[in-house]
Design a protein around this motif. Structure first.
Motif, PDB file in Angstrom:
ATOM      1  N   THR A   1     -85.111 -69.289  38.093  1.00 27.49           N
ATOM      2  CA  THR A   1     -85.417 -68.864  36.633  1.00 27.49           C
ATOM      3  C   THR A   1     -84.892 -67.537  36.442  1.00 27.49           C
TER       4      THR A   1
ATOM      5  N   GLY B   1     -92.487 -76.649  21.622  1.00 24.13           N
ATOM      6  CA  GLY B   1     -92.717 -76.359  23.113  1.00 24.13           C
ATOM      7  C   GLY B   1     -94.106 -76.891  23.695  1.00 24.13           C
TER       8      GLY B   1
ATOM      9  N   VAL C   1     -89.596 -74.817  33.100  1.00 23.14           N
ATOM     10  CA  VAL C   1     -90.639 -75.436  32.707  1.00 23.14           C
ATOM     11  C   VAL C   1     -91.578 -76.100  33.471  1.00 23.14           C
ATOM     12  N   CYS C   2     -90.987 -76.897  34.451  1.00 21.31           N
ATOM     13  CA  CYS C   2     -91.825 -77.677  35.107  1.00 21.31           C
ATOM     14  C   CYS C   2     -92.071 -76.856  36.739  1.00 21.31           C
TER      15      CYS C   2
ATOM     16  N   ILE D   1     -92.877 -80.512  24.347  1.00 21.04           N
ATOM     17  CA  ILE D   1     -92.158 -80.498  25.768  1.00 21.04           C
ATOM     18  C   ILE D   1     -92.901 -80.384  26.991  1.00 21.04           C
TER      19      ILE D   1
ATOM     20  N   CYS E   1     -81.959 -77.509  37.229  1.00 22.80           N
ATOM     21  CA  CYS E   1     -81.705 -76.784  35.798  1.00 22.80           C
ATOM     22  C   CYS E   1     -82.640 -75.922  35.370  1.00 22.80           C
ATOM     23  N   THR E   2     -82.264 -75.240  34.065  1.00 21.31           N
ATOM     24  CA  THR E   2     -83.337 -74.276  33.513  1.00 21.31           C
ATOM     25  C   THR E   2     -84.644 -74.804  32.951  1.00 21.31           C
ATOM     26  N   SER E   3     -84.481 -76.481  32.550  1.00 25.33           N
ATOM     27  CA  SER E   3     -85.845 -76.949  32.087  1.00 25.33           C
ATOM     28  C   SER E   3     -86.541 -77.449  33.338  1.00 25.33           C
TER      29      SER E   3
ATOM     30  N   ALA F   1     -93.737 -82.975  29.907  1.00 29.08           N
ATOM     31  CA  ALA F   1     -93.395 -82.785  31.309  1.00 29.08           C
ATOM     32  C   ALA F   1     -94.441 -82.985  31.946  1.00 29.08           C
TER      33      ALA F   1
ATOM     34  N   GLY G   1     -86.532 -82.120  34.566  1.00 23.71           N
ATOM     35  CA  GLY G   1     -85.412 -81.583  34.316  1.00 23.71           C
ATOM     36  C   GLY G   1     -84.098 -82.289  33.538  1.00 23.71           C
ATOM     37  N   ALA G   2     -83.535 -81.706  32.784  1.00 27.87           N
ATOM     38  CA  ALA G   2     -82.555 -82.453  31.596  1.00 27.87           C
ATOM     39  C   ALA G   2     -81.401 -83.154  32.651  1.00 27.87           C
TER      40      ALA G   2
ATOM     41  N   SER H   1     -88.738 -72.074  42.151  1.00 28.97           N
ATOM     42  CA  SER H   1     -88.600 -72.043  40.772  1.00 28.97           C
ATOM     43  C   SER H   1     -88.389 -70.602  39.844  1.00 28.97           C
TER      44      SER H   1
END
Length: 134
Positions: A114, A5, A100-101, A8, A94-96, A12, A24-25, A110
């Motif tokens: 999410t 984590g 995340v961001c 990542i 996407c979810t990432s 990011a 975002g992947a 976001s």
């Protein structure tokens, strides 16, 4: 998990600082297939190569391959990927990217995205495991 984590989050943050891009992947993969420029392709390819090299490096250093357990048939897995791809297009990420961001940037869009991902996931798992019995 904690170290992953942190890495990542660091990746990011560095991607945002250095390139001004969201990590975002799905967007990274889409830009790798259809890059805007040679420089755009280079950082995306490096990031994807790092994703591939991580498990390989772990295996080389420890002899342990990260455990994966895919319990669905390949056609269903491919269909699921298409559904996720369509959802990413409609959801603008996407979810990432959002999880995340976007949340780290305090983006209300976001946060909503999410929460929608998570509620949809919970509902799907509940239906499949407890209603349908799959």
């Amino acid at each position: 998990s904690l170290a992953g984590g942190v890495l990542i989050g660091l990746a990011a943050t560095l991607l945002m600082l250095v390139h001004g891009r969201i990590m975002g992947a799905t967007g990274i993969l889409a830009g790798l297939v259809m890059p805007a420029s040679r420089t755009d392709f280079a950082w995306r390819a490096a990031l994807v190569a790092g994703m591939i090299c991580g498990p390989v490096t772990l295996w080389l250093l420890t002899g342990i391959w990260p455990e994966t357990d895919v319990t669905v048939p390949l056609p269903l897995l491919l269909l699921s990927g298409v559904i996720v791809g369509v959802g990413v297009s409609y959801g603008g990420g996407c979810t990432s990217g959002h999880g995340v961001c976007g949340i780290a940037r305090l983006s209300p869009r976001s946060v909503v995205a999410t929460l929608t991902f998570m509620v949809s996931t919970f509902a799907t798992v509940f239906l499949l495991r407890h209603v349908i019995g799959a």
